[in-house]
Design a protein around this motif. Structure first.
Motif, PDB file in Angstrom:
ATOM      1  N   VAL A 326      21.273  63.339  34.209  1.00 43.64           N
ATOM      2  CA  VAL A 326      22.278  64.379  34.426  1.00 43.64           C
ATOM      3  C   VAL A 326      23.286  63.850  35.448  1.00 43.64           C
ATOM      4  O   VAL A 326      23.053  63.912  36.647  1.00 43.64           O
ATOM      5  CB  VAL A 326      21.615  65.659  35.006  1.00 43.64           C
ATOM      6  N   PRO A 327      24.392  63.293  34.983  1.00 40.96           N
ATOM      7  CA  PRO A 327      25.316  62.642  35.925  1.00 40.96           C
ATOM      8  C   PRO A 327      26.034  63.636  36.844  1.00 40.96           C
ATOM      9  O   PRO A 327      26.265  64.785  36.479  1.00 40.96           O
ATOM     10  CB  PRO A 327      26.334  61.947  35.010  1.00 40.96           C
ATOM     11  N   MET A 373      23.312  73.093  37.284  1.00 33.59           N
ATOM     12  CA  MET A 373      23.788  71.879  36.618  1.00 33.59           C
ATOM     13  C   MET A 373      22.762  71.364  35.620  1.00 33.59           C
ATOM     14  O   MET A 373      23.107  70.669  34.665  1.00 33.59           O
ATOM     15  CB  MET A 373      24.182  70.844  37.675  1.00 33.59           C
ATOM     16  N   VAL A 374      21.489  71.716  35.812  1.00 31.79           N
ATOM     17  CA  VAL A 374      20.452  71.376  34.838  1.00 31.79           C
ATOM     18  C   VAL A 374      19.315  72.372  34.984  1.00 31.79           C
ATOM     19  O   VAL A 374      19.062  72.876  36.077  1.00 31.79           O
ATOM     20  CB  VAL A 374      19.944  69.923  35.025  1.00 31.79           C
ATOM     21  N   TRP A 439      17.389  75.556  43.162  1.00 33.48           N
ATOM     22  CA  TRP A 439      17.505  74.723  44.363  1.00 33.48           C
ATOM     23  C   TRP A 439      18.926  74.206  44.511  1.00 33.48           C
ATOM     24  O   TRP A 439      19.537  73.792  43.529  1.00 33.48           O
ATOM     25  CB  TRP A 439      16.538  73.542  44.278  1.00 33.48           C
ATOM     26  N   LEU A 440      19.395  74.172  45.733  1.00 32.63           N
ATOM     27  CA  LEU A 440      20.733  73.649  45.992  1.00 32.63           C
ATOM     28  C   LEU A 440      20.731  72.124  45.997  1.00 32.63           C
ATOM     29  O   LEU A 440      19.762  71.493  46.403  1.00 32.63           O
ATOM     30  CB  LEU A 440      21.227  74.104  47.366  1.00 32.63           C
ATOM     31  N   LEU A 441      21.842  71.576  45.576  1.00 30.55           N
ATOM     32  CA  LEU A 441      22.152  70.156  45.743  1.00 30.55           C
ATOM     33  C   LEU A 441      23.540  70.154  46.356  1.00 30.55           C
ATOM     34  O   LEU A 441      24.477  70.669  45.754  1.00 30.55           O
ATOM     35  CB  LEU A 441      22.155  69.459  44.375  1.00 30.55           C
ATOM     36  N   HIS A 442      23.653  69.637  47.580  1.00 30.90           N
ATOM     37  CA  HIS A 442      24.959  69.748  48.239  1.00 30.90           C
ATOM     38  C   HIS A 442      25.180  68.614  49.222  1.00 30.90           C
ATOM     39  O   HIS A 442      24.253  67.891  49.579  1.00 30.90           O
ATOM     40  CB  HIS A 442      25.087  71.099  48.949  1.00 30.90           C
ATOM     41  N   SER A 456      23.647  73.654  41.849  1.00 30.60           N
ATOM     42  CA  SER A 456      22.224  73.993  41.920  1.00 30.60           C
ATOM     43  C   SER A 456      21.488  73.429  40.709  1.00 30.60           C
ATOM     44  O   SER A 456      22.098  73.076  39.700  1.00 30.60           O
ATOM     45  CB  SER A 456      22.034  75.506  41.978  1.00 30.60           C
ATOM     46  N   LEU A 457      20.176  73.339  40.858  1.00 30.84           N
ATOM     47  CA  LEU A 457      19.292  72.891  39.786  1.00 30.84           C
ATOM     48  C   LEU A 457      18.224  73.955  39.601  1.00 30.84           C
ATOM     49  O   LEU A 457      17.801  74.577  40.573  1.00 30.84           O
ATOM     50  CB  LEU A 457      18.571  71.598  40.189  1.00 30.84           C
TER      51      LEU A 457
END
Ligand code: C2O
Ligand code: CU
Length: 460
Positions: A326-327, A373-374, A439-442, A456-457
């Protein structure tokens, strides 16, 4: 209700994973977020008044929370701030509802209200906690602290010292300037301060030659990358972002992006009358952040080789053949040439984005997208090639689980929760999606996060 055999087994295994020790029966630890005043600038910088801060229990850093691996930690937050808040437990594999992200895992805790955080300490190591609400302001005002989880089988050391590296933007009168939303900071390297400091817990003033130290470095700065070195000790880096390294590493000059941690086990090599120093490197210049006197000799010789720490119960990756890719493409910021981006579902020009306080995008979108995002199935391996198409470095942080970097030779880097990426760099991370929830990705440069860099994922 009658449990079927399957439910019974699941219940049984959950209990085996998260044993409730007797400590859980005790009253929760209290943690109050409140305004206070502290003598931040030490006397050697001249005569400065106390600084008004927001601190957990009124201190900066907040109280050192110490727990044992496998213990159930219970912390009751009370919000005595003039703003809503929430506590995020950075790097800990918590159940989703305990992750402290307002609007995603809980409601923000209103002034006067409280919240009970309760979760098992699955992994030993050096973690930290901080406000995750209006964090560009709340972390800059001092709302953070360190959480140390002791190994069941801890290494033998003489002194355990937590080193909190922070960065303050202070006025002439030593007060925190309230320019938290300054767009020039948000579009560039973030809100960098003018007073960099290394707070020691406990406040050790002396060590002895040949004592073995464990130094736990934590970069709590909102935006500043810190390069530090240690003088007067010889040792190894034994953990990164809380997780033990399989092979301890040579320290040298250590670069910590915001939120990154390093555990170092080192013997004091400086002789009585000399000192141990923590030095900050900015270009060619070194600044002394801390100095600890060597007061005597503890033993005739140093203890020799530093062994790896006992591992945490985390599965490392060994193959990506089943992985889904997942780019993630990062764009925007000053000198980034961003033309347009989506924000709250609308396509905006970069000028319109700036007017909305947004300037950075993840996959073309600024701010938290409506959809993750996924969505990963539990146990699925996700790999994320990350392309930094901006003119700035970024510290990419994933909540809920550690990841490993996929190295150019196909090998895997150490378990990490934050990855510092240089401008224009492409790197790849991968992880086993085994912790259910959103879950956040930041970016942990909190100014960049506020100005768009987050997504987020979902793990089902
Ligand atoms: Cu240390 Cu989302 O944060
Ligand atoms: Cu960033």
């Amino acid at each position: 209700m009658i449990l079927n055999r399957r439910q019974f087994l699941e219940g049984a295994s959950a209990m085996a994973l998260w044993p409730r020790t007797s400590a859980a029966a005790a009253a929760p630890r209290l943690l109050e977020a409140r305004p206070s005043r502290v003598q931040l600038v030490p006397p050697e910088f001249g005569d400065h008044p106390e600084t008004e801060v927001w601190g957990f229990d009124g201190t900066v850093p907040g109280p050192l929370i110490r727990a044992r691996q496998d213990e159930l930690l219970q912390v009751r937050l009370t919000n005595s701030l003039p703003q809503p808040t929430a506590v995020h437990w950075h790097g800990l594999r918590v159940p989703n509802a305990m992750d402290g992200v307002p609007g995603m895992t809980q409601d923000a805790v209103l002034p006067g209200d409280g919240f009970l955080y309760e979760f098992p300490m699955r992994d030993a190591g050096t973690y930290w906690y901080h406000s995750h609400n209006q964090s560009t302001e709340q972390v800059a005002r001092g709302l953070y602290g360190v959480l140390v989880v002791d190994e069941a089988d801890a290494p033998d050391i003489d002194q355990d010292i937590v080193v909190v590296l922070d960065d303050w933007r202070l006025s002439e009168t030593a007060q925190i300037t309230d320019d938290f939303g300054a767009m020039h900071d948000w579009t560039h390297a973030g809100r960098l301060g003018n007073f960099i400091h290394a707070a020691l817990t406990p406040q050790v003033s002396e060590v002895q030659q040949n004592q073995r130290l464990r130094l736990r470095l934590v970069n709590v700065a909102t935006d500043r990358i810190m390069a530090v070195s240690l003088r007067g000790v010889t040792g190894r880096i034994v953990a990164r972002d809380g997780m033990p390294l399989q092979t301890p590493e040579d320290p040298g000059i250590m670069v910590l992006g915001p939120a990154e941690r390093l555990d170092i086990i080192a013997d004091v090599s400086a002789t009585p009358g000399e000192n141990v120093q923590i030095v900050l490197h900015e270009g060619e210049t070194g600044y002394l952040l801390q100095e600890i006197d060597v007061s005597g000799r503890h033993a005739d010789a140093a203890r020799g080789a530093v062994a790896a720490l006992p591992d945490n119960p985390v599965t490392r990756l060994d193959s990506l053949t089943e992985a889904r890719s997942v780019p993630l493409v990062m764009e925007g910021g000053a000198m980034g040439g961003l033309r347009q981006g989506r924000y709250k579902g609308e396509l905006l020009t970069s000028r319109e984005l700036v007017a909305a306080g947004q300037i950075w995008t993840f996959n073309g979108e600024a701010g938290l997208p409506a959809e993750p995002m996924v969505t990963a199935e539990r146990g699925e391996i996700i790999r994320i090639p990350i392309q930094n198409n901006t003119a700035f470095p970024h510290a990419i942080h994933l909540h809920g689980t550690h990841f490993q970097e996929v190295l150019p030779d196909g090998g895997f880097g150490p378990l990490k929760d934050t990855l510092l990426m240089a401008r224009q760099e492409t790197r790849e991370i991968a992880f086993i999606a085994d912790n259910p929830g959103d879950w956040l990705l930041h970016c942990h440069m909190l100014s960049h996060q506020a100005a768009g860099m987050k997504t987020s994922l979902r793990v089902r």
